[in-house]
Scaffold this active site. Structure first.
Site, PDB file in Angstrom:
ATOM      1  N   ASP A 100       1.010  -1.334   0.072  1.00  0.00           N
ATOM      2  CA  ASP A 100       0.032   0.004   0.003  1.00  0.00           C
ATOM      3  C   ASP A 100       0.921   1.056  -0.096  1.00  0.00           C
ATOM      4  OD1 ASP A 100      -2.408   1.375   0.599  1.00  0.00           O
ATOM      5  OD2 ASP A 100      -3.073  -0.317   1.612  1.00  0.00           O
ATOM      6  N   ASP A 200      -3.004   4.803  -2.175  1.00  0.00           N
ATOM      7  CA  ASP A 200      -4.158   5.242  -1.328  1.00  0.00           C
ATOM      8  C   ASP A 200      -4.649   6.460  -2.120  1.00  0.00           C
ATOM      9  OD1 ASP A 200      -5.245   4.910   1.525  1.00  0.00           O
ATOM     10  OD2 ASP A 200      -4.579   6.843   1.598  1.00  0.00           O
ATOM     11  N   GLU A 267      -6.581   3.540  -5.750  1.00  0.00           N
ATOM     12  CA  GLU A 267      -7.797   3.714  -5.168  1.00  0.00           C
ATOM     13  C   GLU A 267      -8.386   5.328  -5.286  1.00  0.00           C
ATOM     14  OE1 GLU A 267      -9.777   4.232  -0.499  1.00  0.00           O
ATOM     15  OE2 GLU A 267      -7.966   5.031  -0.868  1.00  0.00           O
ATOM     16  N   HIS A 328     -11.096  -2.628   4.241  1.00  0.00           N
ATOM     17  CA  HIS A 328     -10.851  -2.280   5.355  1.00  0.00           C
ATOM     18  C   HIS A 328     -11.539  -1.213   5.856  1.00  0.00           C
ATOM     19  CE1 HIS A 328      -7.879  -0.170   3.182  1.00  0.00           C
ATOM     20  NE2 HIS A 328      -7.650   0.626   4.089  1.00  0.00           N
ATOM     21  N   ASP A 329     -12.347  -0.572   4.793  1.00  0.00           N
ATOM     22  CA  ASP A 329     -13.158   0.607   5.028  1.00  0.00           C
ATOM     23  C   ASP A 329     -14.494   0.462   5.036  1.00  0.00           C
ATOM     24  OD1 ASP A 329     -10.692   2.287   5.215  1.00  0.00           O
ATOM     25  OD2 ASP A 329     -10.714   2.605   3.162  1.00  0.00           O
TER      26      ASP A 329
HETATM   27  C1  GLC Z   1      -7.950   5.361   2.172  1.00  0.00           C
HETATM   28  C2  GLC Z   1      -7.660   4.042   3.010  1.00  0.00           C
HETATM   29  C3  GLC Z   1      -8.312   4.354   4.600  1.00  0.00           C
HETATM   30  C4  GLC Z   1      -7.527   5.691   5.175  1.00  0.00           C
HETATM   31  C5  GLC Z   1      -7.676   6.922   3.983  1.00  0.00           C
HETATM   32  C6  GLC Z   1      -6.512   7.846   4.361  1.00  0.00           C
HETATM   33  O1  GLC Z   1      -9.273   5.529   1.944  1.00  0.00           O
HETATM   34  O2  GLC Z   1      -8.302   3.034   2.504  1.00  0.00           O
HETATM   35  O3  GLC Z   1      -8.329   3.532   5.318  1.00  0.00           O
HETATM   36  O4  GLC Z   1      -7.957   5.942   6.339  1.00  0.00           O
HETATM   37  O5  GLC Z   1      -7.212   6.368   2.692  1.00  0.00           O
HETATM   38  O6  GLC Z   1      -5.209   7.254   4.189  1.00  0.00           O
END
Ligand code: GLC
Ligand code: MG
Length: 547
Positions: A100, A200, A267, A328-329
């Site tokens: 990541d 991310d 993402e 995880h979100d």
């Molecule tokens: C992304 C991650 C999340 C994190 C955010 C800030 O959305 O998946 O878990 O809190 O970015 O880095």
């Protein structure tokens, strides 16, 4: 001969959240040695690529998504030696590693930020986005979590910008030194042999130079695949900037010189048009983007048929769609199905048999359920921000606040703490039965774990499923989804019954049964599909069919 299809277009991805996978030292937090000890089981399941949520050095305020050193391992998780060993052992088992990479922001404890905030003259000042305010915020930009993105810092009487939480200051990619430093980080890991990066919130990398106010929108709540209009704002100037699309190409170009042929999965969120902009007109941007439609599936054959058709229209080959059921979100998919394992089997079969990359979140293969931790007691910073919102209200509004609930420890065995830890787990394991654990499900032929294992292996061993085209077929009843995958003269036909009643279809002549679940069966010339069941057949292309 056609060029061989790149490996990353054919892989399957399994996400490990290091905090919760396996603890080895009894501190209640998962770690790299713990993961190492589980690699054989991951391999046995049939996983091809493992994506690790961050394990770099971090204060841990956002559980690793707030990095203070990109080239060090956080002591909670182990040492660089453990990490080197982990990469080596994964490769030894013929799997790949994706890390990541949080390029958008650092932790506010990162030495770069400590320097940056210390004075306006500091050489690192321009590593971040600073603005004068004259007593008020420089503009109306709202972060992705619904608060102002501007944070006042009294040392220099200026505001710094953060598109997520305030302890995650955004880096300034208009400064060439920032780019250089981050490319250096990518090189550090690529030289260690990692096979790719999950990027991310990559949609947030650039902010508009004009710092104009964002226009008004009627929309309040964001969804996993749309942050561009939320909190009564159209994020015209702080998300999905053309410079971010361009930067995707730069990163791709930078990593493509490595011989392992690494890939980037972003993402990003937004319309299909936005997603495609990140992929680049000539497929020269991010290799893949997460596609989150399955996060809010509607459990009906029609939804899945339309999704397949839409992806073929918008993300036709050489694009490779991705199918994400959880991360995880987000709320765990098993809870979105009311805990129904039969439906979980249909859904995961869809995810693995469609054309594209299945992305599996650890624990989904055993139907690991959500926790019920209130927002008030949450460790997640988003829960802390909303601690006075009762859980039932956030559930009612369909918004996911306390992400602790989808991050509970993995359930391995029927021993203390389900084999996750000998100490006190950082999040309680909760109640569980033997049939909820990996070891319990391994023994049970019809378990979800065994279903996932079959799907991983089926896909892994089939060129048609990995590389073949897809088209939907009409079916005899509306709850039945039927589609074909084909490559050369080989065809795989998939039947998935999303309904409560049994359906029947004629057997295709000369077909061979590849996989069945949920009591589906062939009787003579007819296939029987009871509620929530599926069948997969292989056959040769019939001459009279034209494609
Ligand atoms: C992304 C991650 C999340 C994190 C955010 C800030 O959305 O998946 O878990 O809190 O970015 O880095
Ligand atoms: Mg530990």
């Amino acid at each position: 001969m056609e060029k061989k299809m790149e490996w990353w277009k054919q892989t399957s991805i399994y996400q490990i959240y290091p905090w919760s996978f396996q603890d080895s030292d009894g501190d209640g937090i998962g770690d790299l040695k713990g993961i190492l000890g589980r690699l054989d089981q991951i391999r046995e399941l049939g996983v091809e690529t493992i994506w690790f949520s961050p394990f770099y050095r971090s204060p841990g305020e956002d559980f690793g998504y707030d990095i203070s050193d990109y080239t060090a391992i956080d002591p909670r998780f182990g040492t660089m030696e453990d990490c080197d060993k982990l990469i080596k052992e994964i490769h030894k088992r013929k799997m790949r590693v994706v890390l990541d990479m949080v390029m958008n922001h650092t932790s506010d404890k990162h030495p770069w930020f400590l320097e940056s905030r210390s004075s306006k003259e500091n050489p690192k000042r321009d590593f971040y986005i600073w603005k004068k305010g004259n007593g008020q915020k420089p503009n109306n930009w709202i972060s992705m979590v619904g608060t102002s993105g501007w944070n006042y810092d009294k040392t220099t009487d200026e505001y710094y910008y953060s598109n997520f939480l305030s302890f995650q200051p955004d880096l300034n990619y208009r400064n060439p030194k920032v780019k250089k430093a981050m490319f250096g980080v990518l090189d550090f890991w690529l030289k260690k042999g990692v096979d790719g990066f999950r990027l991310d919130i990559f949609n947030s990398i650039y902010k508009d130079e004009s710092f104009k106010n964002n226009p008004f929108s009627f929309r309040y709540f964001p969804t996993p695949d749309n942050h561009d209009e939320a909190f009564f704002q159209k994020k015209t100037y702080n998300l999905n900037l053309p410079e971010s699309f361009q930067f995707a190409k730069e990163v791709r170009k930078h990593i493509s010189k490595y011989k392992q042929n690494p890939f980037l999965i972003g993402e990003v969120s937004g319309s299909d048009k936005v997603l495609k902009s990140f992929l680049g007109e000539k497929s020269d941007g991010l290799n893949l983007v997460f596609q989150f439609e399955l996060i809010h599936f509607d459990y009906h054959a029609k939804f899945f048929k339309e999704l397949l058709e839409k992806n073929e229209k918008e993300f036709f080959a050489p694009h490779t769609p991705t199918y994400v059921l959880g991360n995880h979100d987000q709320r765990r998919y098993i809870d979105r199905l009311g805990g129904d394992i039969r439906k979980a089997k249909v859904l995961s079969a869809f995810q693995f048999l469609a054309r594209g990359i299945p992305v599996v979140y650890y624990g989904d293969e055993i139907g690991r359920k959500e926790g019920r931790i209130s927002n008030f007691l949450g460790k997640d910073p988003i829960a802390k921000m909303n601690r006075f919102v009762p859980l039932f209200l956030s559930n009612l509004l369909g918004i996911y606040i306390n992400r602790d609930n989808c991050r509970l420890p993995m359930l391995w065995d029927t021993v203390e703490n389900a084999g996750f830890s000998k100490g006190r787990p950082w999040l309680s394991v909760g109640a569980f039965k033997s049939s909820d654990t990996v070891s319990g499900q391994k023994k049970e032929e019809n378990s979800l774990w065994n279903h996932y294992k079959s799907l991983f292996h089926l896909r892994k061993g089939s060129e048609v499923l990995k590389a073949g085209s897809v088209r939907t077929k009409s079916s005899s009843f509306s709850d039945l989804l039927c589609f074909e995958r084909f490559l050369g003269d080989k065809v795989i036909t998939v039947y998935l019954n999303f309904g409560e009643t049994e359906g029947k279809e004629p057997v295709i002549k000369g077909s061979k049964l590849l996989y069945q679940f949920g009591d589906a069966m062939v009787k003579g010339e007819t296939i029987h599909l009871p509620s929530h069941s599926g069948l997969v057949f292989e056959h040769k292309l019939q001459k009279k069919m034209s494609i």
